[in-house]
Design a protein around this motif. Structure first.
Motif, short mmCIF file in Angstrom:
data_model
loop_
_atom_site.label_atom_id
_atom_site.label_comp_id
_atom_site.label_asym_id
_atom_site.label_seq_id
_atom_site.Cartn_x
_atom_site.Cartn_y
_atom_site.Cartn_z
N PRO A 270 0.83 -1.20 0.00
CA PRO A 270 0.00 0.00 0.00
C PRO A 270 0.87 1.25 0.00
N GLN A 271 0.43 2.23 -0.75
CA GLN A 271 1.20 3.46 -0.84
C GLN A 271 0.61 4.51 0.08
N PRO A 272 1.44 5.45 0.51
CA PRO A 272 0.94 6.47 1.43
C PRO A 272 -0.15 7.31 0.76
N PRO A 273 -1.11 7.79 1.54
CA PRO A 273 -2.12 8.68 0.96
C PRO A 273 -1.49 9.97 0.49
N LEU A 274 -2.26 10.74 -0.25
CA LEU A 274 -1.71 11.97 -0.84
C LEU A 274 -1.27 12.96 0.22
N GLY A 275 -0.17 13.62 -0.07
CA GLY A 275 0.26 14.72 0.78
C GLY A 275 -0.58 15.95 0.50
N ARG A 276 -0.38 16.98 1.30
CA ARG A 276 -1.22 18.16 1.12
C ARG A 276 -0.97 18.82 -0.24
N ARG A 277 0.30 18.81 -0.67
CA ARG A 277 0.62 19.48 -1.92
C ARG A 277 -0.06 18.78 -3.09
N GLU A 278 -0.03 17.43 -3.06
CA GLU A 278 -0.64 16.69 -4.16
C GLU A 278 -2.15 16.87 -4.17
N ARG A 279 -2.73 16.87 -2.97
CA ARG A 279 -4.18 17.08 -2.89
C ARG A 279 -4.54 18.44 -3.46
N LEU A 280 -3.73 19.41 -3.12
CA LEU A 280 -3.97 20.78 -3.57
C LEU A 280 -3.86 20.87 -5.09
N THR A 281 -2.80 20.24 -5.63
CA THR A 281 -2.61 20.25 -7.08
C THR A 281 -3.82 19.65 -7.78
N GLY A 282 -4.26 18.48 -7.29
CA GLY A 282 -5.39 17.80 -7.90
C GLY A 282 -6.64 18.67 -7.85
N GLY A 283 -6.92 19.20 -6.67
CA GLY A 283 -8.12 20.02 -6.51
C GLY A 283 -8.08 21.25 -7.39
N LEU A 284 -6.91 21.86 -7.43
CA LEU A 284 -6.74 23.07 -8.22
C LEU A 284 -6.93 22.78 -9.71
N THR A 285 -6.38 21.63 -10.15
CA THR A 285 -6.52 21.26 -11.56
C THR A 285 -7.99 21.12 -11.93
N VAL A 286 -8.73 20.40 -11.10
CA VAL A 286 -10.15 20.19 -11.39
C VAL A 286 -10.88 21.53 -11.42
N THR A 287 -10.63 22.37 -10.42
CA THR A 287 -11.31 23.66 -10.34
C THR A 287 -11.00 24.51 -11.57
N LEU A 288 -9.71 24.54 -11.93
CA LEU A 288 -9.30 25.36 -13.07
C LEU A 288 -9.96 24.86 -14.35
N LEU A 289 -9.97 23.55 -14.51
CA LEU A 289 -10.54 22.98 -15.73
C LEU A 289 -12.02 23.28 -15.81
N LEU A 290 -12.69 23.21 -14.67
CA LEU A 290 -14.14 23.38 -14.68
C LEU A 290 -14.52 24.86 -14.72
N ALA A 291 -13.89 25.66 -13.85
CA ALA A 291 -14.34 27.04 -13.69
C ALA A 291 -13.56 28.02 -14.55
N GLY A 292 -12.37 27.62 -14.99
CA GLY A 292 -11.51 28.53 -15.74
C GLY A 292 -12.18 29.14 -16.96
N PRO A 293 -12.63 28.29 -17.90
CA PRO A 293 -13.22 28.85 -19.11
C PRO A 293 -14.43 29.74 -18.82
N ALA A 294 -15.27 29.32 -17.88
CA ALA A 294 -16.47 30.11 -17.58
C ALA A 294 -16.08 31.47 -17.02
N THR A 295 -15.10 31.48 -16.12
CA THR A 295 -14.67 32.75 -15.53
C THR A 295 -14.11 33.67 -16.61
N LEU A 296 -13.31 33.08 -17.46
CA LEU A 296 -12.69 33.85 -18.53
C LEU A 296 -13.75 34.47 -19.43
N ALA A 297 -14.75 33.64 -19.78
CA ALA A 297 -15.78 34.12 -20.68
C ALA A 297 -16.63 35.19 -20.01
N ALA A 298 -16.80 35.05 -18.69
CA ALA A 298 -17.69 35.98 -18.00
C ALA A 298 -16.96 37.27 -17.63
N ALA A 299 -15.64 37.25 -17.67
CA ALA A 299 -14.88 38.39 -17.17
C ALA A 299 -15.24 39.73 -17.84
#
Lengths: 316, 124
Positions: A270-299
């Motif tokens: 078994p491998q160690p669970p994600l560190g805080r940095r990796e969790r942050l990267t993952g979360g940020l990627t998802v948020t950027l992918l989902l909200a990025g285009p909409a924010t840009l278009a709405a700006a």
């Protein structure tokens, strides 16, 4: 117009370059759920940014700003003539958007309908061949080949052959069935259907092809993790080896053994669970992918709204 | 009702698979009536349905049909399982498989992987 260009670039670059970028996420195998979200968000962001690009090109930002303030104002702004959207361009944008949405929905509908048809046919055959074992909570089929799988759907069920039952110890059977039930309970077939829809709608886009393969692989890892919560990992690993090795090799179905190897290694060490940095990267990627285009278009629209309608409130 | 018919289908198929002999509706009815009260037309309907599904073939003999299984239970099971494994192009939405099929070399590598770690060594 700049916004439209950026969004269009994101759409094209995303479709081509995102697979390589996302594949580099070393944490994916340790957090399959997060990785699945990331791949599906990446897939979703491509058509969304395409749609937004089309609209940004057709409708000037200030009009969107007025729109946010109310439909009456947008009409007023249009008739006043200060930022009149070109009717032909708007209609063209609508046509493009409609065709994108219709195309996507048709692909999704075809995937779901095809899957349901295939499942129904299989379930019907199983109703003749299998008998439900209440103790196992699974359908048992008389067959020498070692197989375990699940038929998803409203009356989803786990299926295991007598060949598999003979070759596995009871606790290994329990671990295997826990894996199958994890698929059923997690509705993994819907995740697969979503990935399949993108790939079916645009077969040549590298991102979609890659996402389909990755999601199929990641749901297996995810189900392993869920099963490993209740069952010793070693049992699942041993069961995986038994099931994978006692089978006639089928050249036609080809490769894919790496996933089996990876799954067994994952279960054994078994491998160690994600560190805080990796969790942050993952979360940020998802948020950027989902909200990025909409924010840009709405700006531009938002800034127009602020400038035109909120000048009384804002200090500038 | 649908569920009842489904159950009847599997009872009839099991009977025909077990005897592995051609049978008329009346033959099957006689067998079923040992255990339950059931109408001739019900059995006829179900057997007709099984014929439509391609599980039974039939030939007219006199005024009735003589039914026979198309393939043995083993052969039919193998076919269904193969179809489920192949999963066609639509592997995504239909069945989630436990494992893909392996080449012998890959299978050996798997056995080796299990040997390296003693079972029960590092479980949860």
């Amino acid at each position: 117009m700049i916004v439209a260009v950026i969004l269009a670039l994101h759409c094209v670059a995303g479709a081509l370059a995102l697979p390589r970028l996302l594949r580099r996420a070393g944490w994916a195998d340790r957090a399959p759920r997060r990785a699945i979200a990331m791949w599906l968000a990446a897939c979703g962001s491509v058509p969304v940014s395409a749609l937004l690009a089309v609209f940004a090109a057709a409708v000037p930002g200030p009009v969107v700003g007025h729109g946010l303030a109310g439909w009456l104002e947008i009409c007023a702004a249009m008739f006043a003539g200060d930022a009149r959207p070109d009717l032909a361009r708007v209609l063209a944008a609508l046509a493009v958007a409609t065709s994108v949405v219709v195309w996507g929905s048709c692909a999704g509908g075809a995937v779901l309908a095809g899957a349901r048809r295939e499942r129904a046919r299989h379930a019907e055959a199983l109703s003749l061949l299998g008998r439900h074992d209440n103790r196992l909570g699974a359908l048992v089929v008389d067959h020498d080949e070692r197989l375990a799988y699940c038929v998803p759907g409203r009356r989803g069920q786990a299926v295991i052959t007598t060949g598999a039952l003979r070759s596995l110890a009871p606790e290994q059977v329990a671990a295997v069935l826990a894996h199958e039930r994890a698929h059923l309970r997690g509705r993994h077939h819907l995740l697969l259907a979503a990935a399949e829809t993108f790939a079916r709608a645009c077969p040549r886009v590298p991102l979609f092809a890659e996402a389909r393969a990755e999601v199929a692989r990641l749901v297996e890892l995810l189900a392993d993790d869920v099963a490993a919560r209740r069952h010793p990992r070693a049992h699942l690993a041993a069961a995986l080896v038994r099931l994978a090795t006692g089978r006639a090799p089928a050249a036609a179905l080809g490769a894919g053994g790496e996933t089996a190897l990876l799954r067994i290694r994952r279960m054994l060490s078994p491998q160690p669970p994600l560190g805080r940095r990796e969790r942050l990267t993952g979360g940020l990627t998802v948020t950027l992918l989902l909200a990025g285009p909409a924010t840009l278009a709405a700006a531009p629209g938002l800034s127009a709204l602020l400038v035109h309608h909120c000048h009384a409130v804002l200090p500038f | 009702m649908a569920r009842g018919l489904g159950e009847l289908e599997s009872t009839i198929m099991d009977h025909l698979w077990a005897t592995n002999e051609p049978a008329t509706v009346r033959d099957v009815l006689a067998h079923l009536r040992r255990e339950r009260a059931i109408a001739y037309t019900t059995v006829m309907t179900v057997m007709d349905k099984l014929h439509t599904k391609g599980l039974l073939r039939r030939e007219p003999v006199g005024r009735a049909y003589v039914y026979e299984v198309v393939s043995s239970k083993e052969a039919y099971t193998a076919e269904v399982m193969r179809a489920s494994l192949a999963g066609s192009g639509n592997r995504a939405a239909t069945l989630v498989h436990f494992l893909e099929r392996l080449t012998p070399e890959e299978a050996k590598a798997l056995e080796a992987a299990l040997q390296v770690y003693p079972p029960g060594g590092r479980d949860t």
